[in-house]
Design a protein around this motif. Structure first.
Motif, PDB file in Angstrom:
ATOM      1  N   MET A   1       0.799  -1.192   0.025  1.00 10.92           N
ATOM      2  CA  MET A   1      -0.195  -0.238   0.062  1.00 10.92           C
ATOM      3  C   MET A   1       0.915   1.206  -0.165  1.00 10.92           C
ATOM      4  N   SER A  52      -7.511  -9.849  -2.062  1.00 12.02           N
ATOM      5  CA  SER A  52      -7.460  -8.570  -1.709  1.00 12.02           C
ATOM      6  C   SER A  52      -6.847  -8.644  -0.118  1.00 12.02           C
ATOM      7  N   ARG A  53      -6.685  -7.599   0.462  1.00 10.99           N
ATOM      8  CA  ARG A  53      -6.102  -7.560   1.770  1.00 10.99           C
ATOM      9  C   ARG A  53      -6.955  -8.644   2.738  1.00 10.99           C
ATOM     10  N   ASP A  54      -8.181  -8.297   2.875  1.00 14.40           N
ATOM     11  CA  ASP A  54      -9.179  -9.095   3.598  1.00 14.40           C
ATOM     12  C   ASP A  54      -8.953 -10.585   3.266  1.00 14.40           C
ATOM     13  N   LEU A  57      -5.729 -11.868   4.232  1.00 18.72           N
ATOM     14  CA  LEU A  57      -5.639 -12.210   5.751  1.00 18.72           C
ATOM     15  C   LEU A  57      -6.455 -13.362   6.295  1.00 18.72           C
ATOM     16  N   GLY A  92      -5.927  -7.508  10.632  1.00 20.27           N
ATOM     17  CA  GLY A  92      -5.838  -6.365   9.649  1.00 20.27           C
ATOM     18  C   GLY A  92      -7.111  -5.498  10.224  1.00 20.27           C
ATOM     19  N   THR A 407      -6.182   2.528   0.469  1.00 18.12           N
ATOM     20  CA  THR A 407      -6.978   1.637   1.280  1.00 18.12           C
ATOM     21  C   THR A 407      -8.271   0.742   0.561  1.00 18.12           C
ATOM     22  N   ALA A 409      -7.613  -1.225  -1.597  1.00 26.06           N
ATOM     23  CA  ALA A 409      -7.069  -2.860  -1.662  1.00 26.06           C
ATOM     24  C   ALA A 409      -7.685  -3.751  -0.721  1.00 26.06           C
ATOM     25  N   LYS A 410      -8.461  -3.328   0.518  1.00 24.91           N
ATOM     26  CA  LYS A 410      -9.091  -3.933   1.324  1.00 24.91           C
ATOM     27  C   LYS A 410      -9.891  -5.091   0.671  1.00 24.91           C
ATOM     28  N   PRO A 413      -8.128  -4.465  -4.862  1.00 24.79           N
ATOM     29  CA  PRO A 413      -6.756  -4.153  -5.291  1.00 24.79           C
ATOM     30  C   PRO A 413      -6.537  -3.233  -6.826  1.00 24.79           C
TER      31      PRO A 413
END
Length: 424
Positions: A1, A52-54, A57, A92, A407, A409-410, A413
């Protein structure tokens, strides 16, 4: 990020926007599918998983519990978790990780420590922890009912009946439902409190359980019971994320143009499907066929009076459209989104008013009067939906600078590049 202090100039539309696009997969469906695959009776495939980030994770959290999650391609392979080791889970800013994984961790024989980004320590999770304690799971949280905490599993969970207050988040119910079939006595969840928000997300969880052979009784209001038994391994293709469609359909709504979202499902449990009705009420022409969902924008957006209780995640994008509408609007029933990635009601009122909007913050919503907007900095509070709202305002208002557009990207992306490409 990128650096969160970086300001991104939101591109303005120079005319009607004509666009056709395919959206990434649903975060809600992807993360539920990953949890169920880690609990299943054999290897599963999550096709067209959102990267994605979520979701990464979630994959990392389940890997920590002993699952094998292959995330290298568009279709993710998952082998069930061994639940035989200690682990540290980074949540996250993912509410699904913070809430869905602890009931799974109760099945482990190890110590599972949970923490996340600083703001996550303010997001509600206490009802899930109280429920797990009532079911016999040992929790260490120093009485906070919030991150950081640890789940100390005994290798099994007895299960049974539990009473919770899920008025702050439907995820409290989904979290217990997802793992409940693996509990010795299943789980019988009773909600006691104000109405549960975002009920379509619970319907989504129930549908996914039933698709894997799990017996779920949801015949009575405010009660969900899952019978104990295996969770079948399946190959599932993830639908496009319909909530992420909001800003892109807004391209048509704001500019009077046309946008087609390909592969829009004709039947779905995703709350984002409500966009079809909402945009029609704002003056758009909406049609759904085999090609996808097409939205054609009006000459001017009409204001609306909406209860968004069941579809609260759409509030930021709809609020941006209301700020650009030619008549007043009222958005109601969304007091619970104060506990999302940020206090979304306060944040939306603050940032839109800073650009000249006439927004009144209410206990459970927002009211709008037509006003002339101007450029300026729009802060996102590390919230992807706030960035979507800012991008929509920027379509019609030159000079909007979005703080921390990365942000997004949560759940999406590359959002900024895709957005700018449609406006170039």
């Amino acid at each position: 990020m990128s650096d969160s202090s970086e300001l991104w100039p939101a591109p303005s539309a120079r005319g009607l926007i004509e666009a056709e696009l395919t959206l990434p997969g649903s975060k809600s469906l992807t993360n539920r599918a990953l949890v169920l695959a880690a609990l299943a009776d054999g290897p599963s495939v999550v096709g067209r998983a959102l990267r994605s980030r979520d979701t990464l994770l979630m994959a990392q959290a389940l890997t920590g519990l002993g699952a094998l999650v292959g995330t290298s391609g568009p279709d993710w392979s998952v082998s069930p978790a061994a639940f035989d080791r200690d682990a540290k889970v980074d949540c996250g800013l993912a509410g699904t990780v913070m809430r869905f994984v602890p009931p799974v961790a109760g099945l482990s024989t190890g110590r599972i420590d949970f923490d996340g980004d600083p703001h996550m320590r303010n997001r509600p999770v206490g009802e899930v922890l109280l429920a797990l304690r009532a079911l016999g799971v040992r929790i260490e949280d120093d009485g906070r009912g919030a991150l950081p905490f640890a789940v100390l599993g005994q290798g099994s969970v007895k299960g049974g009946c539990v009473v919770i207050d899920a008025s702050a988040s439907s995820q409290f119910v989904s979290a217990l439902l997802l793992a409940g079939a693996r509990y010795d006595e299943g789980i019988d969840i009773r909600h006691d409190g104000k109405p549960v928000p975002s009920l379509p997300h619970i319907d989504m969880t129930v549908a996914m359980l039933r698709a894997r052979g799990v017996e779920v009784d949801d015949a009575d209001a405010n009660r969900w019971a899952v019978a104990p038994g295996p969770i079948a391994a399946v190959e599932e293709t993830i639908e496009p994320d319909l909530s992420n469609a909001a800003p892109f359909l807004g391209l048509a709504a704001v500019t009077g143009g046309r946008v087609l979202i390909r592969d829009w499902p004709t039947e779905t449990t995703q709350p984002g499907d409500a966009l079809r009705d909402i945009l029609e009420q704002m003056g758009c022409t909406v049609s759904l066929d085999d090609d996808g969902l097409e939205v054609r924008g009006p000459d001017a957006l009409r204001g609306v009076d909406l209860d968004l209780h069941d579809v609260g995640e759409l509030t930021p994008a709809i609020a941006a459209l209301c700020a650009l509408a030619e008549s007043p609007s009222h958005l109601r029933g969304v007091g619970h989104i104060r506990g999302h990635e940020t206090d979304r009601l306060a944040a939306l009122a603050t940032e839109l008013n800073a650009l000249g909007a006439a927004v009144t913050e209410r206990a459970d919503g927002l009211s709008f009067r037509p006003a002339a907007l101007h450029g300026g900095v729009f802060h996102t509070y590390a919230d992807h939906r706030m960035a979507h709202a800012a991008a929509l305002v920027g379509l019609a208002v030159p000079g909007v600078l979005i703080e921390d557009v990365a942000t997004t990207a949560k759940t999406f992306p590359g959002f900024a590049d895709v957005w700018a490409g449609l406006l170039s």
